[in-house]
Structures are given as C-alpha cells and as structure tokens.
Enzyme design. Structure first.
Site, short mmCIF file in Angstrom:
data_model
loop_
_atom_site.label_atom_id
_atom_site.label_comp_id
_atom_site.label_asym_id
_atom_site.label_seq_id
_atom_site.Cartn_x
_atom_site.Cartn_y
_atom_site.Cartn_z
N ARG A 41 0.80 -1.23 0.00
CA ARG A 41 0.00 0.00 0.00
C ARG A 41 0.84 1.28 0.00
NH1 ARG A 41 -5.36 -0.84 3.73
NH2 ARG A 41 -6.26 -2.57 2.57
N ASP A 142 -14.70 11.31 8.03
CA ASP A 142 -13.74 10.21 7.97
C ASP A 142 -12.37 10.80 8.30
OD1 ASP A 142 -13.91 7.20 6.65
OD2 ASP A 142 -11.87 8.06 6.58
C1 LIG Z 1 -14.39 -0.04 6.24
S1 LIG Z 1 -14.73 1.68 6.15
C2 LIG Z 1 -16.44 1.74 6.69
C3 LIG Z 1 -17.27 2.63 5.81
C4 LIG Z 1 -18.78 2.62 6.12
N1 LIG Z 1 -19.05 3.06 7.46
C5 LIG Z 1 -19.39 1.27 5.86
O1 LIG Z 1 -19.77 0.59 6.81
O2 LIG Z 1 -19.49 0.87 4.69
C6 LIG Z 1 -13.86 2.27 7.60
C7 LIG Z 1 -13.52 3.75 7.55
O3 LIG Z 1 -13.09 4.17 8.84
C8 LIG Z 1 -12.14 5.19 8.67
N2 LIG Z 1 -11.33 5.35 9.90
C9 LIG Z 1 -10.34 4.56 10.36
N3 LIG Z 1 -9.83 5.08 11.49
C10 LIG Z 1 -10.52 6.20 11.77
C11 LIG Z 1 -10.45 7.17 12.80
N4 LIG Z 1 -9.57 7.09 13.80
N5 LIG Z 1 -11.31 8.21 12.76
C12 LIG Z 1 -12.22 8.32 11.74
N6 LIG Z 1 -12.33 7.43 10.73
C13 LIG Z 1 -11.48 6.38 10.75
C14 LIG Z 1 -11.31 4.73 7.48
O4 LIG Z 1 -10.62 5.79 6.85
C15 LIG Z 1 -12.38 4.08 6.59
O5 LIG Z 1 -12.82 4.96 5.58
#
Ligand SMILES: C[S@@+](CC[C@H](N)C(=O)[O-])C[C@H]1O[C@@H](n2cnc3c(N)ncnc32)[C@H](O)[C@@H]1O
Length: 281
Positions: A41, A142
């Site tokens: 990545r 996000d």
């Molecule tokens: C797998 S996606 C989930 C997206 C959506 N909620 C769904 O269920 O389809 C997880 C997201 O969490 C975000 N994320 C990870 N750590 C985070 C943090 N500390 N604060 C905010 N967002 C975070 C990532 O950037 C990613 O876009």
C-alpha cells in the site's frame, strides 16, 4: 503487457516506525502479519516521492513539515471498503422503527466513518424518501482526507450499486456520459444537503453538536478494546436522548453499550434521559 514492479524491502525496524506513526495518527494498531500489506500500500508513495527505500520514507514522515505525507500514509493504510445500502436491513430499521420515534425537526444524522460517502448518500436517499426534502441535516466524516474528497464529489463506478433500489437510482442519481461513462453522479440536491469533513473518531466531536442518529459501522473492528471504548464514549456524548446508534453487524460492543437499549439489527437506542456520564471510563 503489465510489468511486475519488484517489492521494496521493509526492515523490521522501519515496519515498527511506520506502525507507530500510523497508530499515533489514527489509533489503529497494525499487527506484524500486516507487513506485506504495508509494503504494497505504501510502495506507490515512495515512488511518487522519489525515495530509495522505507528508511528514507520513515525519516520523511518524522519531519514536522510532512503532515500531508502522514495524511497520505493514513489514507493508504486504512481500509475504505464500503458500498451503497450496505446491510440494507439497517436502513429498513431506520425507516420503519427509528424515524417514526424521532418527532422533532430538524433531525440530525451523522455517518461517522463515512469512507468515500456511499453510506452517507444511502442515508440521504432514505431520509429524502421518508421525510421529504426538508427537516433533516446530514453530516459525513472520515479520518482520510482523500475519502472525504471522494465523498464530497459524489461520483461512483456503476459497479458499486448492487444494493441500491432501482427507483432511487433513477430519482437520486445521474448516469455519467462521455469521460464519466460507467459512473454515476449523486444528484446535486443530495450532495448539497450532505456535508463532509475530516474527523478522527478518537477526538471529541463536541464542536459539531448532537445527533438523533449516528451510523458508526465497520470501523470499531480496527481498534483495540480501550480505543473502542473511547470512540463509543465520544459517540454517546453526541447522541441525543432517545437517539439511535447503528454499528456494523460483525461488531460486538455490548459491554460498552450497557447503558443503551438494544433494538435489534445492531442498533442501540439511548435512554430518554441524557445521563451518559454513568458510563465506565
Ligand atoms: C471499512 S470503512 C467503513 C465505511 C462505512 N461506514 C461502511 O460501513 O461501509 C472504515 C472507515 O473508517 C475510517 N477510519 C479509520 N480510522 C478512523 C479514525 N480514527 N477516525 C475516523 N475514521 C477512521 C477509514 O478511513 C475508513 O474509511
């Protein structure tokens, strides 16, 4: 013919440095078995920055002036998997059970780990269908700046639409033409109603006010138990009395959510009194 670019070597020491920097930025601890994933990545970042190896990249990331590169690292190492109407039963639950219980207006809804925005726009379509054009406010956030940028743009490949009801597709989206062929654009009216911003779930969200519904799905799984508790405390502090919190189906948070009522479909309802201070630290 595609040519395989050889993988760069990542020493144990550089992996530990990257892991620590990543954890400091977003609170996610990478296990040692993620080493190859880190290489695949981040390799592109090294190429773009014309760096010879991961030692140089670590040195660069440590520089105070390289906040933007640290953002790129977080973008690259976080998982953004998402799609429209993911877990459709939760949208049905929202429409049939939660919205009828929430009488005041405007309703405030937050997609708190919105990734590239599909979840937030699925909520916007659900709200527009159920409540009409007015009476609700929707925020999406996000930690990834790149994901937030994609979300605000509202342009998606047609392949991500499996769960989207056909009538919503017609009503709330436009098919791309010319250079946008194979893509769809969420209608301007829904884009204008959905505000996206960068936010780290581990930080207080007091500035953005309180909410009737929070979607916090498929993100808790990436954190260790103490950080999961911290995130949930931050969310519960923003949930209005009688408000609903939706988590992902594969996420178990029952210990942290004992103060809330489980209402099925991985949804939790805050009690009518706003006495969240009783939650264990
Ligand atoms: C797998 S996606 C989930 C997206 C959506 N909620 C769904 O269920 O389809 C997880 C997201 O969490 C975000 N994320 C990870 N750590 C985070 C943090 N500390 N604060 C905010 N967002 C975070 C990532 O950037 C990613 O876009």
């Amino acid at each position: 013919m595609a040519v395989d670019v050889p993988s760069l070597k990542l020493s144990e020491q550089s992996f530990y440095i990257l892991r620590e920097l990543f954890e400091r930025e977003c609170g996610i601890h990478l296990h040692t078995d993620k080493k190859m994933l880190v290489v695949s990545r981040l390799q592109r970042r090294l190429e773009l920055r014309h760096l010879q190896g991961f030692e140089d990249y670590c040195a660069l990331l440590k520089q105070p002036a390289e906040a933007e590169e640290r953002q790129w690292m977080v973008d690259a190492l976080t998982t953004h998997e998402t799609f429209f109407f993911r877990a459709p039963n939760q949208f049905q639950h929202l429409t049939r059970h939660a919205l009828p219980m929430l009488a005041h207006r405007p309703l405030r809804i937050w997609s708190a780990a919105a990734s590239t925005g599909e979840e937030a726009y699925s909520l916007a379509m659900t709200l527009a269908e159920t409540l009409g054009a007015a009476g609700w406010e929707l925020l999406g956030s996000d930690i990834s700046g790149r994901a937030v940028w994609h979300a605000a743009r509202g342009l998606y490949p047609l392949s991500r639409l499996e769960e989207m009801p056909k009538e919503y597709l017609k009503k709330y989206c436009r098919k791309g033409l010319g250079e946008y062929a194979g893509q769809l654009l969420v209608n301007r009216s829904l884009r204008a109603r959905t505000q996206f911003f960068r936010h780290n779930l581990l930080d207080s969200a007091a500035k953005i006010g309180s909410f009737d519904v929070i979607f916090l799905r498929n993100v808790l799984i990436y954190f260790d138990p103490p950080r999961r508790r911290q995130i949930l405390r931050n969310m519960l502090a923003r949930l209005r009395p009688g408000g609903y919190l939706y988590i992902g189906h594969s996420e178990s948070a029952s210990d942290e959510l004992v103060e809330l009522e489980s209402v099925g479909h991985s949804a939790w309802r805050s009690k009518q009194t706003n006495d969240m201070q009783r939650m264990a630290p």
